[in-house]
Design a protein around this motif. Sequence first.
Motif, PDB file in Angstrom:
ATOM      1  N   SER A  29      33.465  50.428  53.759  1.00 29.15           N
ATOM      2  CA  SER A  29      33.700  49.302  52.856  1.00 29.15           C
ATOM      3  C   SER A  29      33.927  49.849  51.458  1.00 29.15           C
ATOM      4  O   SER A  29      33.133  50.650  50.957  1.00 29.15           O
ATOM      5  N   GLN A  31      35.075  48.824  47.372  1.00 28.38           N
ATOM      6  CA  GLN A  31      35.319  47.808  46.358  1.00 28.38           C
ATOM      7  C   GLN A  31      36.215  48.413  45.293  1.00 28.38           C
ATOM      8  O   GLN A  31      35.979  49.530  44.836  1.00 28.38           O
ATOM      9  N   ALA A  33      37.311  47.841  41.612  1.00 26.33           N
ATOM     10  CA  ALA A  33      36.804  47.081  40.474  1.00 26.33           C
ATOM     11  C   ALA A  33      37.575  47.421  39.201  1.00 26.33           C
ATOM     12  O   ALA A  33      37.908  48.582  38.964  1.00 26.33           O
ATOM     13  N   GLN A  64      47.234  45.283  46.196  1.00 28.50           N
ATOM     14  CA  GLN A  64      46.052  44.447  45.966  1.00 28.50           C
ATOM     15  C   GLN A  64      45.931  44.065  44.493  1.00 28.50           C
ATOM     16  O   GLN A  64      45.675  42.908  44.168  1.00 28.50           O
ATOM     17  N   TRP A 101      41.857  49.467  37.935  1.00 30.97           N
ATOM     18  CA  TRP A 101      41.070  49.066  39.105  1.00 30.97           C
ATOM     19  C   TRP A 101      40.798  50.343  39.881  1.00 30.97           C
ATOM     20  O   TRP A 101      41.731  51.001  40.347  1.00 30.97           O
ATOM     21  N   PRO A 103      38.312  52.566  42.825  1.00 39.43           N
ATOM     22  CA  PRO A 103      37.403  52.423  43.969  1.00 39.43           C
ATOM     23  C   PRO A 103      35.978  52.801  43.580  1.00 39.43           C
ATOM     24  O   PRO A 103      35.753  53.750  42.833  1.00 39.43           O
ATOM     25  N   ASP A 104      35.033  52.031  44.109  1.00 38.74           N
ATOM     26  CA  ASP A 104      33.624  52.226  43.743  1.00 38.74           C
ATOM     27  C   ASP A 104      33.121  53.631  44.032  1.00 38.74           C
ATOM     28  O   ASP A 104      32.341  54.176  43.262  1.00 38.74           O
ATOM     29  N   ASP A 123      36.775  36.928  40.400  1.00 37.55           N
ATOM     30  CA  ASP A 123      37.411  37.441  41.626  1.00 37.55           C
ATOM     31  C   ASP A 123      38.192  38.739  41.437  1.00 37.55           C
ATOM     32  O   ASP A 123      39.074  39.052  42.232  1.00 37.55           O
ATOM     33  N   VAL A 125      36.943  41.883  41.426  1.00 31.36           N
ATOM     34  CA  VAL A 125      36.474  42.968  42.289  1.00 31.36           C
ATOM     35  C   VAL A 125      36.975  42.681  43.698  1.00 31.36           C
ATOM     36  O   VAL A 125      36.693  41.631  44.265  1.00 31.36           O
ATOM     37  N   MET A 126      37.768  43.592  44.223  1.00 30.59           N
ATOM     38  CA  MET A 126      38.387  43.405  45.535  1.00 30.59           C
ATOM     39  C   MET A 126      37.643  44.212  46.581  1.00 30.59           C
ATOM     40  O   MET A 126      37.411  45.402  46.388  1.00 30.59           O
ATOM     41  N   ARG A 127      37.280  43.556  47.651  1.00 29.30           N
ATOM     42  CA  ARG A 127      36.609  44.237  48.749  1.00 29.30           C
ATOM     43  C   ARG A 127      37.611  44.492  49.857  1.00 29.30           C
ATOM     44  O   ARG A 127      38.405  43.616  50.186  1.00 29.30           O
TER      45      ARG A 127
END
Length: 155
Positions: A29, A31, A33, A64, A101, A103-104, A123, A125-127
């Motif tokens: 997973s 995110q 951000a 995205q 943006w 990735p975490d 909205d 932060v995209m998962r």
Amino acid sequence: QPFKVMCQIKSRLIHLSLSCTPRSSNLISIQLAPVIKPENLFLIRAPKLCRCWNYTDTSYMGRQVNRYLSATNSERFSITFVSSMSDLLKRMTLQGYGIAWLPDYSIREELKNRELAVLDMPDAVMRMGVYLYRMNAKLNVASEKFWRYMKSLNH
């Protein structure tokens, strides 16, 4: 399960058996951000345009971010630099040049050390999920280490 492929070459039928069964798979997973240097947070509140770094339009992460920007009031953001490499976007953001943006997994330390801050945008932060597959074959030491590391990210 292995699958069979039949092909015909010059009137001869050849049966090939190919094993494409992954030994295992792993869902990671991620995110994505929007981040900025904390001392530049005032730029978000300013009425002028904010410089924004983005991924290439053909990359998954670029699509995205573009989807988010087109669905929101994105006139505030001016995409002035595009790269397919998140590390380059991160370096430019750390130098204070704009928003990206990221990735975490690539900004954990920077967030912990308060070198970067996640923007408070609805909205934004995209998962997403990324599947990693491993074929049923012995890997070299570096690849095994990489596989173990990637597997540990989700546990």
